[in-house]
Structures are given as C-alpha cells and as structure tokens.
Motif scaffolding. Structure first.
Motif, PDB file in Angstrom:
ATOM      1  N   THR A 108       0.847  -1.196   0.000  1.00 25.17           N
ATOM      2  CA  THR A 108       0.000   0.000   0.000  1.00 25.17           C
ATOM      3  C   THR A 108       0.882   1.246   0.000  1.00 25.17           C
ATOM      4  N   THR A 109       0.276   2.345  -0.413  1.00 27.98           N
ATOM      5  CA  THR A 109       0.927   3.657  -0.366  1.00 27.98           C
ATOM      6  C   THR A 109      -0.013   4.597   0.362  1.00 27.98           C
ATOM      7  N   THR A 110       0.518   5.286   1.365  1.00 25.42           N
ATOM      8  CA  THR A 110      -0.291   6.229   2.121  1.00 25.42           C
ATOM      9  C   THR A 110       0.155   7.640   1.780  1.00 25.42           C
ATOM     10  N   LEU A 111      -0.813   8.519   1.591  1.00 27.57           N
ATOM     11  CA  LEU A 111      -0.551   9.910   1.229  1.00 27.57           C
ATOM     12  C   LEU A 111      -1.107  10.829   2.302  1.00 27.57           C
ATOM     13  N   PHE A 112      -0.361  11.883   2.632  1.00 31.39           N
ATOM     14  CA  PHE A 112      -0.819  12.903   3.574  1.00 31.39           C
ATOM     15  C   PHE A 112      -1.331  14.072   2.756  1.00 31.39           C
ATOM     16  N   LEU A 113      -2.591  14.447   2.957  1.00 37.51           N
ATOM     17  CA  LEU A 113      -3.237  15.483   2.149  1.00 37.51           C
ATOM     18  C   LEU A 113      -3.711  16.668   2.993  1.00 37.51           C
ATOM     19  N   GLU A 114      -2.874  17.147   3.883  1.00 35.20           N
ATOM     20  CA  GLU A 114      -3.094  18.305   4.755  1.00 35.20           C
ATOM     21  C   GLU A 114      -4.142  18.096   5.847  1.00 35.20           C
ATOM     22  N   ASP A 115      -5.374  17.719   5.507  1.00 36.99           N
ATOM     23  CA  ASP A 115      -6.390  17.546   6.552  1.00 36.99           C
ATOM     24  C   ASP A 115      -6.944  16.123   6.587  1.00 36.99           C
ATOM     25  N   HIS A 116      -6.390  15.232   5.792  1.00 37.18           N
ATOM     26  CA  HIS A 116      -6.770  13.823   5.820  1.00 37.18           C
ATOM     27  C   HIS A 116      -5.684  13.003   5.126  1.00 37.18           C
ATOM     28  N   PHE A 117      -5.888  11.713   5.070  1.00 36.54           N
ATOM     29  CA  PHE A 117      -4.943  10.800   4.447  1.00 36.54           C
ATOM     30  C   PHE A 117      -5.673   9.971   3.393  1.00 36.54           C
ATOM     31  N   ALA A 118      -4.892   9.391   2.499  1.00 39.12           N
ATOM     32  CA  ALA A 118      -5.424   8.435   1.533  1.00 39.12           C
ATOM     33  C   ALA A 118      -4.493   7.230   1.523  1.00 39.12           C
ATOM     34  N   CYS A 119      -5.076   6.058   1.559  1.00 36.44           N
ATOM     35  CA  CYS A 119      -4.296   4.830   1.471  1.00 36.44           C
ATOM     36  C   CYS A 119      -4.682   4.162   0.152  1.00 36.44           C
ATOM     37  N   ARG A 120      -3.677   3.759  -0.608  1.00 37.72           N
ATOM     38  CA  ARG A 120      -3.907   3.266  -1.964  1.00 37.72           C
ATOM     39  C   ARG A 120      -3.241   1.907  -2.163  1.00 37.72           C
ATOM     40  N   ALA A 121      -3.922   1.057  -2.926  1.00 35.44           N
ATOM     41  CA  ALA A 121      -3.359  -0.217  -3.369  1.00 35.44           C
ATOM     42  C   ALA A 121      -3.568  -0.308  -4.873  1.00 35.44           C
ATOM     43  N   ASP A 122      -2.583  -0.820  -5.590  1.00 32.79           N
ATOM     44  CA  ASP A 122      -2.631  -0.919  -7.051  1.00 32.79           C
ATOM     45  C   ASP A 122      -2.753  -2.371  -7.490  1.00 32.79           C
ATOM     46  N   ALA A 123      -3.359  -2.565  -8.652  1.00 32.29           N
ATOM     47  CA  ALA A 123      -3.505  -3.914  -9.197  1.00 32.29           C
ATOM     48  C   ALA A 123      -3.683  -3.850 -10.708  1.00 32.29           C
ATOM     49  N   PHE A 124      -3.514  -4.989 -11.364  1.00 30.17           N
ATOM     50  CA  PHE A 124      -3.837  -5.155 -12.780  1.00 30.17           C
ATOM     51  C   PHE A 124      -4.896  -6.241 -12.874  1.00 30.17           C
ATOM     52  N   ILE A 125      -5.902  -5.997 -13.687  1.00 29.79           N
ATOM     53  CA  ILE A 125      -7.005  -6.951 -13.813  1.00 29.79           C
ATOM     54  C   ILE A 125      -7.349  -7.139 -15.283  1.00 29.79           C
ATOM     55  N   SER A 126      -8.087  -8.202 -15.553  1.00 30.89           N
ATOM     56  CA  SER A 126      -8.548  -8.426 -16.928  1.00 30.89           C
ATOM     57  C   SER A 126     -10.037  -8.735 -16.995  1.00 30.89           C
ATOM     58  N   SER A 127     -10.685  -8.955 -15.826  1.00 24.82           N
ATOM     59  CA  SER A 127     -12.107  -9.286 -15.835  1.00 24.82           C
ATOM     60  C   SER A 127     -12.771  -8.773 -14.556  1.00 24.82           C
ATOM     61  N   ALA A 128     -14.093  -8.833 -14.538  1.00 20.66           N
ATOM     62  CA  ALA A 128     -14.835  -8.438 -13.343  1.00 20.66           C
ATOM     63  C   ALA A 128     -14.517  -9.381 -12.182  1.00 20.66           C
ATOM     64  N   LYS A 129     -14.279 -10.666 -12.482  1.00 20.80           N
ATOM     65  CA  LYS A 129     -13.901 -11.624 -11.441  1.00 20.80           C
ATOM     66  C   LYS A 129     -12.545 -11.231 -10.844  1.00 20.80           C
ATOM     67  N   ASP A 130     -11.587 -10.862 -11.704  1.00 23.25           N
ATOM     68  CA  ASP A 130     -10.286 -10.388 -11.212  1.00 23.25           C
ATOM     69  C   ASP A 130     -10.463  -9.160 -10.326  1.00 23.25           C
ATOM     70  N   PHE A 131     -11.338  -8.264 -10.755  1.00 21.50           N
ATOM     71  CA  PHE A 131     -11.577  -7.041  -9.989  1.00 21.50           C
ATOM     72  C   PHE A 131     -12.057  -7.378  -8.582  1.00 21.50           C
ATOM     73  N   ALA A 132     -13.019  -8.284  -8.472  1.00 20.27           N
ATOM     74  CA  ALA A 132     -13.572  -8.668  -7.165  1.00 20.27           C
ATOM     75  C   ALA A 132     -12.495  -9.284  -6.275  1.00 20.27           C
ATOM     76  N   GLU A 133     -11.655 -10.146  -6.847  1.00 19.41           N
ATOM     77  CA  GLU A 133     -10.590 -10.770  -6.077  1.00 19.41           C
ATOM     78  C   GLU A 133      -9.561  -9.737  -5.626  1.00 19.41           C
ATOM     79  N   GLU A 134      -9.184  -8.845  -6.528  1.00 23.35           N
ATOM     80  CA  GLU A 134      -8.205  -7.806  -6.191  1.00 23.35           C
ATOM     81  C   GLU A 134      -8.779  -6.823  -5.173  1.00 23.35           C
ATOM     82  N   PHE A 135     -10.064  -6.537  -5.272  1.00 24.80           N
ATOM     83  CA  PHE A 135     -10.674  -5.643  -4.285  1.00 24.80           C
ATOM     84  C   PHE A 135     -10.636  -6.262  -2.899  1.00 24.80           C
TER      85      PHE A 135
END
Length: 185
Positions: free
Chosen positions: A90-117
């Motif tokens: 994960t990557t966490t970002l500081f945005l002055e009054d809150h934070f964002a945590c991000r995860a990246d993935a590559f997918i090829s289908s809706a099934k992949d999307f659900a698993e990656e989510f």
C-alpha cells in the motif's frame, strides 16, 4: 473510439453487477467507482493498461485521525513516511487535513476485480490499523504547542500604539549595558 467507450462501459457495468451480487454497495460516480458506504468507502480508478485487455486499478480509501489538528504537520508526514516504509503493498498519502491509502492492481475481468478488491481492502484496512497504532506515539512526540509569550521585559505595554511595532529594550539595544554598570567590588 466509440467502440472502445462502449467496451469500457460494459466492463464497468459488469464490475458493478459482480460487486453488488457479492454484497458490496457499488456505483459509478464522477468517472470512478465508489464501493461501500459513508462509514467505509473505497474510490476506484480504472485505466486501460494496453491493448491486451488488462486494466490498471487503484483502490483508494480516504481517512482522518482524531485530533489531527493538534499534531504538528512534520509528525504526520513522518508517520506517513514510516507507514510507507513498512507496507510494501500500500501507499499512504498525507493530504493536509486527511490521508489516503492506496493499493494498485492489474485486472482483466470483473472476477479479477472482485478478487483484487478483496485483497486490496484487506491490505488497506491493515495499513490504517497500524497507522492508528503509531499515531498515538506521534501525537505525544509532535504536539502543537500554544504560542509562547516572550519572557523578560516584552509585554503589551511596550507596544507603540501608533505603528504597533515592538520598541527596543535597553538590554537589547546596548548589549554591553550590564558590563558597563557592574559595580566594582
């Protein structure tokens, strides 16, 4: 390009349908997917990675911390940096009054999307949990201290009413004043 847009829209519709069937509240809003409710919401950006049919996905979760405004920004930046050093997925970002945590993935289908989510949301939740644990120490080490009044002779009575500048004190203007007026014993 019209065919490409239709293909992308069909893919988004498949993802929304798949996620809703799995029990997640999913909708398309402002050119990105939103999964969850107001208590725990993930924003998802999807881009076509190439002509291979793969797509790049970024899962974001915005969050804030209790009494964040009572902590020095340097402490929050340090907390974010430490969090990123200890979490490879994960990557966490500081945005002055809150934070964002991000995860990246590559997918090829809706099934992949659900698993990656499912994987990304677990990683993001763990990162935010660790972040909250470490926040307690940062809160103690980097409190915002109230503005201190100067010590010594500076007080409100020494302000010049006409231009509100602090007037020079004798001890500041003549740094050898104490030595010159020392009594000889």
């Amino acid at each position: 390009t019209r065919m490409k847009k239709m293909k992308e829209q069909r893919f988004i519709d498949e993802v929304i349908s798949k996620m809703n069937k799995m029990g997640y509240k999913c909708r398309f809003d402002d050119n990105h997917l939103v999964i969850g409710n107001n208590d725990c919401q993930y924003d998802v950006q999807i881009w076509a990675a190439s002509d291979s049919g793969k797509r790049r996905v970024q899962f974001f979760r915005l969050f804030g911390l209790k009494d964040m405004d009572s902590v020095q920004p340097e402490g929050l930046i340090m907390l974010t940096s430490e969090c990123n050093n200890h979490n490879d997925l994960t990557t966490t970002l500081f945005l002055e009054d809150h934070f964002a945590c991000r995860a990246d993935a590559f997918i090829s289908s809706a099934k992949d999307f659900a698993e990656e989510f499912a994987f990304a949301s677990k990683q993001i939740d763990e990162t935010i949990h660790e972040f909250n644990i470490n926040y307690k120490a940062i809160k103690e080490d980097f409190p915002i201290k109230p503005a201190r009044r100067p010590i010594g002779f500076l007080a409100d009575r020494y302000y010049d009413d006409e231009n509100s500048n602090v007037q020079e004190l004798v001890a500041q203007a003549y740094n050898n004043f104490a030595d010159e007026n020392k009594q000889n014993d």
